[in-house]
Design a protein around this motif. Structure first.
Motif, PDB file in Angstrom:
ATOM      1  N   UNK A  45     -10.575  -7.910  -4.460  1.00  0.00           N
ATOM      2  CA  UNK A  45      -9.662  -7.013  -3.694  1.00  0.00           C
ATOM      3  C   UNK A  45     -10.370  -6.306  -2.687  1.00  0.00           C
ATOM      4  N   UNK A  46      -9.912  -5.983  -1.626  1.00  0.00           N
ATOM      5  CA  UNK A  46     -10.624  -5.314  -0.459  1.00  0.00           C
ATOM      6  C   UNK A  46      -9.815  -4.385   0.280  1.00  0.00           C
ATOM      7  N   UNK A  47     -10.183  -3.285   0.931  1.00  0.00           N
ATOM      8  CA  UNK A  47      -9.584  -2.145   1.662  1.00  0.00           C
ATOM      9  C   UNK A  47     -10.158  -2.489   3.189  1.00  0.00           C
ATOM     10  N   UNK A  48      -9.594  -2.580   4.281  1.00  0.00           N
ATOM     11  CA  UNK A  48      -9.742  -2.722   5.586  1.00  0.00           C
ATOM     12  C   UNK A  48      -9.086  -1.709   6.172  1.00  0.00           C
ATOM     13  N   UNK A  49      -9.437  -1.387   7.560  1.00  0.00           N
ATOM     14  CA  UNK A  49      -8.656  -0.223   8.634  1.00  0.00           C
ATOM     15  C   UNK A  49      -9.007  -0.757   9.902  1.00  0.00           C
ATOM     16  N   UNK A  50      -8.016  -0.316  10.430  1.00  0.00           N
ATOM     17  CA  UNK A  50      -8.001  -0.657  11.922  1.00  0.00           C
ATOM     18  C   UNK A  50      -7.468   0.700  12.618  1.00  0.00           C
ATOM     19  N   UNK A  51      -8.346   1.224  13.585  1.00  0.00           N
ATOM     20  CA  UNK A  51      -7.996   2.270  14.522  1.00  0.00           C
ATOM     21  C   UNK A  51      -7.300   1.882  15.673  1.00  0.00           C
ATOM     22  N   UNK A 107     -12.284   8.496  10.381  1.00  0.00           N
ATOM     23  CA  UNK A 107     -11.539   7.923   9.371  1.00  0.00           C
ATOM     24  C   UNK A 107      -9.902   7.427   9.682  1.00  0.00           C
ATOM     25  N   UNK A 108      -9.521   8.156  10.669  1.00  0.00           N
ATOM     26  CA  UNK A 108      -8.051   7.753  11.195  1.00  0.00           C
ATOM     27  C   UNK A 108      -7.782   6.349  11.384  1.00  0.00           C
ATOM     28  N   UNK A 109      -6.771   5.784  10.768  1.00  0.00           N
ATOM     29  CA  UNK A 109      -6.529   4.431  11.026  1.00  0.00           C
ATOM     30  C   UNK A 109      -5.520   3.846  10.122  1.00  0.00           C
ATOM     31  N   UNK A 110      -5.124   2.734  10.480  1.00  0.00           N
ATOM     32  CA  UNK A 110      -4.040   2.095   9.345  1.00  0.00           C
ATOM     33  C   UNK A 110      -5.018   1.397   8.362  1.00  0.00           C
ATOM     34  N   UNK A 111      -4.637   1.624   7.027  1.00  0.00           N
ATOM     35  CA  UNK A 111      -5.488   1.012   6.191  1.00  0.00           C
ATOM     36  C   UNK A 111      -4.796  -0.057   5.378  1.00  0.00           C
ATOM     37  N   UNK A 170       0.747  -1.248   0.054  1.00  0.00           N
ATOM     38  CA  UNK A 170      -0.051   0.056   0.003  1.00  0.00           C
ATOM     39  C   UNK A 170       1.008   1.176  -0.032  1.00  0.00           C
ATOM     40  N   UNK A 171       0.302   2.330  -0.656  1.00  0.00           N
ATOM     41  CA  UNK A 171       0.876   3.692  -0.488  1.00  0.00           C
ATOM     42  C   UNK A 171      -0.187   4.627  -0.475  1.00  0.00           C
ATOM     43  N   UNK A 221      -4.462 -12.631   1.412  1.00  0.00           N
ATOM     44  CA  UNK A 221      -3.511 -12.112   1.536  1.00  0.00           C
ATOM     45  C   UNK A 221      -3.493 -10.604   1.931  1.00  0.00           C
ATOM     46  N   UNK A 222      -2.521 -10.086   2.800  1.00  0.00           N
ATOM     47  CA  UNK A 222      -2.775  -8.677   3.274  1.00  0.00           C
ATOM     48  C   UNK A 222      -1.619  -7.956   3.079  1.00  0.00           C
ATOM     49  N   UNK A 223      -1.413  -6.447   2.872  1.00  0.00           N
ATOM     50  CA  UNK A 223      -0.267  -5.643   2.792  1.00  0.00           C
ATOM     51  C   UNK A 223       0.007  -5.334   4.286  1.00  0.00           C
ATOM     52  N   UNK A 224       0.919  -4.520   4.150  1.00  0.00           N
ATOM     53  CA  UNK A 224       1.592  -4.171   5.432  1.00  0.00           C
ATOM     54  C   UNK A 224       0.863  -2.907   6.198  1.00  0.00           C
ATOM     55  N   UNK A 225      -0.073  -2.240   5.415  1.00  0.00           N
ATOM     56  CA  UNK A 225      -0.716  -1.008   5.976  1.00  0.00           C
ATOM     57  C   UNK A 225      -0.110   0.243   5.555  1.00  0.00           C
ATOM     58  N   UNK A 226      -0.993   1.166   5.505  1.00  0.00           N
ATOM     59  CA  UNK A 226      -0.633   2.767   5.345  1.00  0.00           C
ATOM     60  C   UNK A 226      -1.396   3.477   6.378  1.00  0.00           C
ATOM     61  N   UNK A 227      -0.743   4.295   7.040  1.00  0.00           N
ATOM     62  CA  UNK A 227      -1.492   5.233   8.050  1.00  0.00           C
ATOM     63  C   UNK A 227      -1.996   6.453   7.292  1.00  0.00           C
ATOM     64  N   UNK A 228      -3.444   6.664   7.877  1.00  0.00           N
ATOM     65  CA  UNK A 228      -4.281   7.773   7.627  1.00  0.00           C
ATOM     66  C   UNK A 228      -4.763   8.534   8.768  1.00  0.00           C
ATOM     67  N   UNK A 229      -4.289   9.815   9.012  1.00  0.00           N
ATOM     68  CA  UNK A 229      -4.719  10.591   9.858  1.00  0.00           C
ATOM     69  C   UNK A 229      -5.457  11.735   9.507  1.00  0.00           C
ATOM     70  N   UNK A 230      -6.481  11.820  10.170  1.00  0.00           N
ATOM     71  CA  UNK A 230      -7.422  12.995   9.583  1.00  0.00           C
ATOM     72  C   UNK A 230      -7.590  13.768  10.937  1.00  0.00           C
TER      73      UNK A 230
END
Length: 123
Positions: free
Chosen positions: A34-40, A90-94, A6-7, A112-121
């Motif tokens: 394909x999917x997107x998930x997030x974890x706060x 929406x702040x989380x690692x996506x 992810x980027x 299969x999962x990526x390493x995640x990308x941080x989103x901070x709002x």
């Protein structure tokens, strides 16, 4: 197997937009939904959006419907998440995830999962 990277994450203000991208390698990309998930922080990982192998079907969590758009380019082996009208919640690692088409459902069965990308709002 497929590898996912992810980027596009970053720090934005409420109301801003951000576009996440996920690059896939290692297997035939069009075999996978394909999917997107997030974890706060302090919360469980949650489903955000998913797209079928062809891109013809999509599915969204109610919390992002109308604000986020998932898309894919099978020629480039990429999937994107366009996020508009961002909110502090929406702040989380996506995370980007891949699911063999025909297995599982829109929100589970991802192998299969990526390493995640941080989103901070910020508010």
């Amino acid at each position: 197997q497929v590898q996912l990277v992810e980027s596009g994450g970053g720090l934005v203000q409420a109301g801003d937009s951000l576009r996440l991208s996920c690059a896939a390698s290692g297997d035939t990309f069009s075999r996978y939904a394909m999917g997107w998930f997030r974890q706060a922080p302090g919360k469980e990982r949650e489903f955000v959006a998913a797209i079928s192998w062809s891109g013809s079907s999509t599915y969204y969590a109610d919390s992002v419907k109308g604000r986020f758009t998932i898309s894919r380019d099978n020629a480039k082996n990429t999937v994107a998440l366009q996020m508009n009208s961002l909110k502090p919640e929406d702040t989380a690692v996506y995370y980007c995830a891949a699911r063999t088409w025909g297995k599982g459902s829109w929100i589970n069965g991802y192998d299969y999962w990526g390493q995640g990308t941080q989103v901070t709002v910020s508010s």
